[in-house]
Design an enzyme around this catalytic site. Structure first.
Site, short mmCIF file in Angstrom:
data_model
loop_
_atom_site.label_atom_id
_atom_site.label_comp_id
_atom_site.label_asym_id
_atom_site.label_seq_id
_atom_site.Cartn_x
_atom_site.Cartn_y
_atom_site.Cartn_z
N ARG A 191 -3.86 13.99 -10.43
CA ARG A 191 -2.57 13.37 -10.16
C ARG A 191 -1.48 13.83 -11.13
O ARG A 191 -0.31 13.46 -10.96
CB ARG A 191 -2.70 11.84 -10.22
CG ARG A 191 -3.77 11.29 -9.29
CD ARG A 191 -3.50 9.86 -8.90
NE ARG A 191 -2.51 9.81 -7.82
CZ ARG A 191 -1.99 8.67 -7.35
NH1 ARG A 191 -2.35 7.52 -7.88
NH2 ARG A 191 -1.12 8.70 -6.37
N ASP A 218 -8.76 6.18 -15.64
CA ASP A 218 -9.03 5.38 -14.45
C ASP A 218 -9.19 3.93 -14.90
O ASP A 218 -10.18 3.57 -15.56
CB ASP A 218 -10.31 5.88 -13.76
CG ASP A 218 -10.59 5.16 -12.45
OD1 ASP A 218 -9.97 4.11 -12.20
OD2 ASP A 218 -11.45 5.64 -11.69
N ASN A 254 2.25 -1.82 -14.87
CA ASN A 254 2.66 -1.62 -13.48
C ASN A 254 1.51 -1.32 -12.54
O ASN A 254 1.58 -1.63 -11.35
CB ASN A 254 3.68 -0.48 -13.44
CG ASN A 254 4.00 -0.04 -12.03
OD1 ASN A 254 4.81 -0.63 -11.34
ND2 ASN A 254 3.33 1.03 -11.58
N TYR A 312 -6.14 -9.90 -3.62
CA TYR A 312 -4.93 -9.41 -4.27
C TYR A 312 -4.10 -10.59 -4.78
O TYR A 312 -3.60 -10.57 -5.92
CB TYR A 312 -4.13 -8.57 -3.28
CG TYR A 312 -2.82 -8.05 -3.83
CD1 TYR A 312 -2.78 -6.93 -4.66
CD2 TYR A 312 -1.61 -8.66 -3.50
CE1 TYR A 312 -1.58 -6.44 -5.16
CE2 TYR A 312 -0.40 -8.18 -3.99
CZ TYR A 312 -0.39 -7.08 -4.82
OH TYR A 312 0.80 -6.60 -5.31
N LYS A 333 -2.96 -11.39 -8.71
CA LYS A 333 -1.59 -11.54 -9.18
C LYS A 333 -1.35 -12.91 -9.79
O LYS A 333 -0.52 -13.06 -10.71
CB LYS A 333 -0.61 -11.25 -8.04
CG LYS A 333 -0.60 -9.78 -7.64
CD LYS A 333 -0.28 -8.87 -8.83
CE LYS A 333 -0.23 -7.41 -8.47
NZ LYS A 333 0.09 -6.53 -9.62
N VAL A 383 8.80 -4.03 -1.34
CA VAL A 383 9.64 -2.84 -1.33
C VAL A 383 8.91 -1.66 -0.68
O VAL A 383 7.67 -1.63 -0.63
CB VAL A 383 10.07 -2.46 -2.76
CG1 VAL A 383 11.03 -3.51 -3.31
CG2 VAL A 383 8.87 -2.31 -3.69
N THR A 390 7.26 1.15 -0.90
CA THR A 390 6.43 2.08 -1.66
C THR A 390 5.18 2.37 -0.83
O THR A 390 5.02 1.86 0.28
CB THR A 390 6.03 1.47 -3.00
OG1 THR A 390 5.27 0.27 -2.74
CG2 THR A 390 7.25 1.12 -3.84
#
Length: 246
Positions: free
Chosen positions: A37, A55, A81, A140, A144, A171, A173
């Protein structure tokens, strides 16, 4: 100018924040999951960013990432992030990694944790959670809720640090999808502001923010007993203890 480390900077909000902060003259350290990446962040490296590889689904690599960051010197801010949405590693990447990095990176002045409005649907229940990422035990939304609780717990434990959580909105992404209705720029503006601004409101702690406005998080994030249970569970699962406050 500030020195800022951003996890999950290969694309999406992390890369957008890194690009803006570099353009503003800050020193930025970015992070990608694998060597493969690195090609995707060459534009940021060309602008002056340092790139680190780990990772975050692998505990030992997360610990090594903390060592890499510390070798570069003390950060002024860390933006946690990195995140995954539907993967067995949702807890290890979204919760365990921020915890371990918070515990092991030399304490910065500011910590920013990426939450989500979906944390409101999380369950404040740690029973049976597999933090290793080997099987799915939390959603998920759960992850969070936990990371938002972590941000609040850090704010109380380290009163000398500005620790805040951010809901970036839905958003467009890779995670949010091309039809997401929210504003991409607003999706990373608050993180940048909390990490660098001298405005009095940005130099506060224990906030849950959406587009530079404090909003109310799930009540469980303010529950001191739940905060303590979460820190204890993460310490036992990782073998990493959070340093005490000043």
């Amino acid at each position: 100018m500030a020195r800022i480390f951003i996890t999950g900077s290969a694309d999406g909000l992390g890369k957008a924040a890194a690009r803006t902060l570099l353009a503003d003259g800050h020193e930025v350290i970015i992070h990608v999951r694998s060597e493969q990446r690195l090609a995707g962040v060459q534009d940021l490296v060309t602008q002056g960013a340092a790139a680190l590889v780990a990772d975050l689904a692998v505990l030992e690599q997360t610990r090594d990432l903390a060592r890499q960051v510390n070798a570069l010197g003390r950060m002024d801010a860390v933006i946690h992030n990195a995140g995954v949405y539907s993967d067995p590693s949702v807890l290890s990447v979204n919760v365990v990694a921020p915890y371990v990095l918070t515990a092991l990176i030399q304490r910065p002045q500011r910590l920013v944790y990426l939450s989500s409005g979906m944390h409101q649907g999380g369950r404040p229940d740690l029973e049976g959670m597999d933090w290793s990422g080997s099987r799915v035990t939390g959603s998920y939304s759960d992850s969070k809720l936990f990371v938002t609780t972590l941000a609040a717990a850090i704010a109380r434990r380290w009163p000398d640090v500005f620790s805040n959580a951010v809901d970036p909105g839905w958003v467009p992404t890779k995670m949010g999808g091309p039809d997401a209705p929210d504003d991409l720029r607003l999706g990373h503006l608050t993180q940048e502001w909390l990490a660098t601004s001298d405005a009095a409101e940005a130099r506060t702690t224990d906030g849950y923010w959406h587009h530079q406005r404090r909003v109310e998080p799930h009540p469980a994030t303010r529950d001191l007993a739940f905060q303590a249970q979460l820190l204890d569970a993460l310490a036992r699962a990782t073998g990493v203890s959070l340093p005490p406050g000043p």
